[in-house]
Design an enzyme around this catalytic site. Structure first.
Site, PDB file in Angstrom:
ATOM      1  N   ARG A  26       0.846  -1.186   0.000  1.00 44.89           N
ATOM      2  CA  ARG A  26       0.000   0.000   0.000  1.00 44.89           C
ATOM      3  C   ARG A  26       0.888   1.244   0.000  1.00 44.89           C
ATOM      4  NH1 ARG A  26      -1.904  -3.645   3.898  1.00 44.89           N
ATOM      5  NH2 ARG A  26      -4.022  -4.423   3.542  1.00 44.89           N
ATOM      6  N   HIS A  37      -2.799   3.058  -5.940  1.00 42.63           N
ATOM      7  CA  HIS A  37      -3.124   1.907  -5.102  1.00 42.63           C
ATOM      8  C   HIS A  37      -3.397   0.664  -5.939  1.00 42.63           C
ATOM      9  CE1 HIS A  37      -4.435  -0.116  -1.439  1.00 42.63           C
ATOM     10  NE2 HIS A  37      -5.483  -0.572  -2.108  1.00 42.63           N
ATOM     11  N   ARG A  89      -0.900  -2.292  -6.308  1.00 37.33           N
ATOM     12  CA  ARG A  89      -0.916  -3.409  -5.345  1.00 37.33           C
ATOM     13  C   ARG A  89      -1.669  -4.601  -5.933  1.00 37.33           C
ATOM     14  NH1 ARG A  89      -1.129  -5.037   0.073  1.00 37.33           N
ATOM     15  NH2 ARG A  89      -3.166  -5.671   0.841  1.00 37.33           N
ATOM     16  N   HIS A  99      -2.942 -10.218   3.563  1.00 40.77           N
ATOM     17  CA  HIS A  99      -4.341 -10.528   3.830  1.00 40.77           C
ATOM     18  C   HIS A  99      -4.436 -11.835   4.617  1.00 40.77           C
ATOM     19  CE1 HIS A  99      -6.295  -8.016   0.366  1.00 40.77           C
ATOM     20  NE2 HIS A  99      -5.778  -7.287   1.323  1.00 40.77           N
TER      21      HIS A  99
END
Length: 374
Positions: free
Chosen positions: A204, A315, A318, A341
């Site tokens: 990020r 972004h 990513r 994640h």
């Protein structure tokens, strides 16, 4: 003329001089009689008392005066004294309150907010906000009123719209490797490595901004993602841990490490705690600063390559990295590991199993970069 109160088990009803009927219920905890209000007919007063007695019996009764506090007063106090909100989340909630909740219902007493009130408010938002903003505003309203229920200000939460807080996220575009390389070249020199790390490491923008010299392992080609830098709406910069479960170590392709090595020599201070990426005067990066140059870089690349998605955000690099890793054969767990994640428990389970494979993924990405360069 006023009548004598007719006591029932757990409450009473009487007729006032005005001709209206007053109902009172007896609180179990205090033994005192609490006024439920006045009603036009005795039947209405009876119905209100019956409902209140049932709530008392089941432990769900709330004295009406406790709901006299306005939504604005309650929400402001809730936000001010919330013990666990991150600064960025607190700033988001403040913005949602001031823009979407309080202008519409801020003056309403909590006890007067009914499901129909929420439905009308939600409908109004549908004409003045984006679907995402409306979903966020509804979730915040539901959260505040859930707290009011827990705090015994109201009996039930009137937020009952099915899927009112559901937010569908449209699929974001991805770039090709040649497009990523072109975008990096079109950025100012001090931001080129940031583009490559965001794309081929799936970081990020706040995580890129949070990298320090001590987080870069040149010998292994790895970077540790242990913090992020965020700019709040009021201009304050905050440094905090990444999103829950997102601390991780990511292996970068050798070609990216070469660019990063040059960047460290040219733009990064010698101290281990110096930030890898800074603005010209030494302050940390933030998304607004990066986007200032990103838009120009995107326009320049699109002029040469019309296939570049017009709305590609920084972004989105990513997601581009995750897509490229998947294309090179990375498993779902491996991609999740690079993205961060996962839960803390899952991170411990897969940490050792993915380190070698993570290096292999970086190597595959490196080969793909060489092929793209021709």
């Amino acid at each position: 003329m006023a009548g004598r109160a007719r006591r029932q088990s757990g409450g009473s009803i009487r007729r006032l001089k005005s001709g209206r009927w007053q109902a009172r219920v007896r609180e179990r905890a205090t033994g005192r009689y609490v006024t439920l209000g006045t009603f036009v007919t005795k039947a209405d007063a009876d119905a209100a008392l019956t409902t209140a007695k049932r709530d008392v019996l089941h432990g769900g009764f709330v004295a009406p005066e406790r709901g006299r506090v306005t939504l604005a007063e309650y929400a402001d106090d809730w936000l001010e004294h919330h013990p666990t909100l991150a600064p960025s989340t607190r700033n988001l909630y403040r913005n949602l309150l001031d823009r979407h909740l309080l202008p519409h219902l801020g003056g309403a007493a909590l006890g007067d907010i009914e499901p129909t009130t929420i439905e009308r408010w939600y409908g109004t938002l549908g004409t003045t906000t984006t679907p995402g903003q409306r979903a966020k505003a509804y979730r915040l309203m539901r959260t505040v009123l859930n707290h009011a229920v827990k705090n015994q200000r109201i009996v039930r939460n009137p937020c009952m719209i099915d899927k009112g807080g559901h937010e569908s996220t449209p699929e974001r575009p991805v770039a090709t490797i040649p497009q990523v390389l072109a975008l990096a070249e079109a950025m100012p020199e001090r931001l080129r490595a940031a583009v490559l790390i965001a794309a081929f490491g799936s970081l990020r923008v706040g995580e890129v901004a949070g990298l320090r010299r001590e987080d870069v392992e040149m010998a292994t080609g790895r970077v540790r993602v242990v913090r992020q830098v965020q700019r709040l709406g009021d201009g304050r910069m905050v440094v905090k841990e990444p999103k829950a479960g997102s601390q991780r170590t990511v292996t970068l392709p050798p070609q990216v490490m070469e660019v990063l090595a040059e960047h460290l020599k040219t733009f990064t201070g010698p101290d281990p705690e110096d930030y890898v990426f800074t603005r010209p005067r030494g302050s940390p990066l933030h998304h607004l600063y990066v986007n200032r140059f990103w838009r120009d870089a995107r326009t320049a690349v699109a002029a040469e390559d019309p296939t570049l998605p017009k709305d590609l955000h920084f972004h989105d690099l990513r997601g581009t990295g995750a897509t490229l890793a998947t294309a090179e054969g990375a498993s779902l767990k491996e991609v999740m590991n690079r993205l961060g994640h996962r839960s803390t428990r899952a991170a411990l389970i897969y940490q050792h199993a993915t380190e070698d494979r993570d290096k292999a993924i970086a190597g595959l990405l490196g080969k793909a970069i060489d092929q793209a360069k021709g």
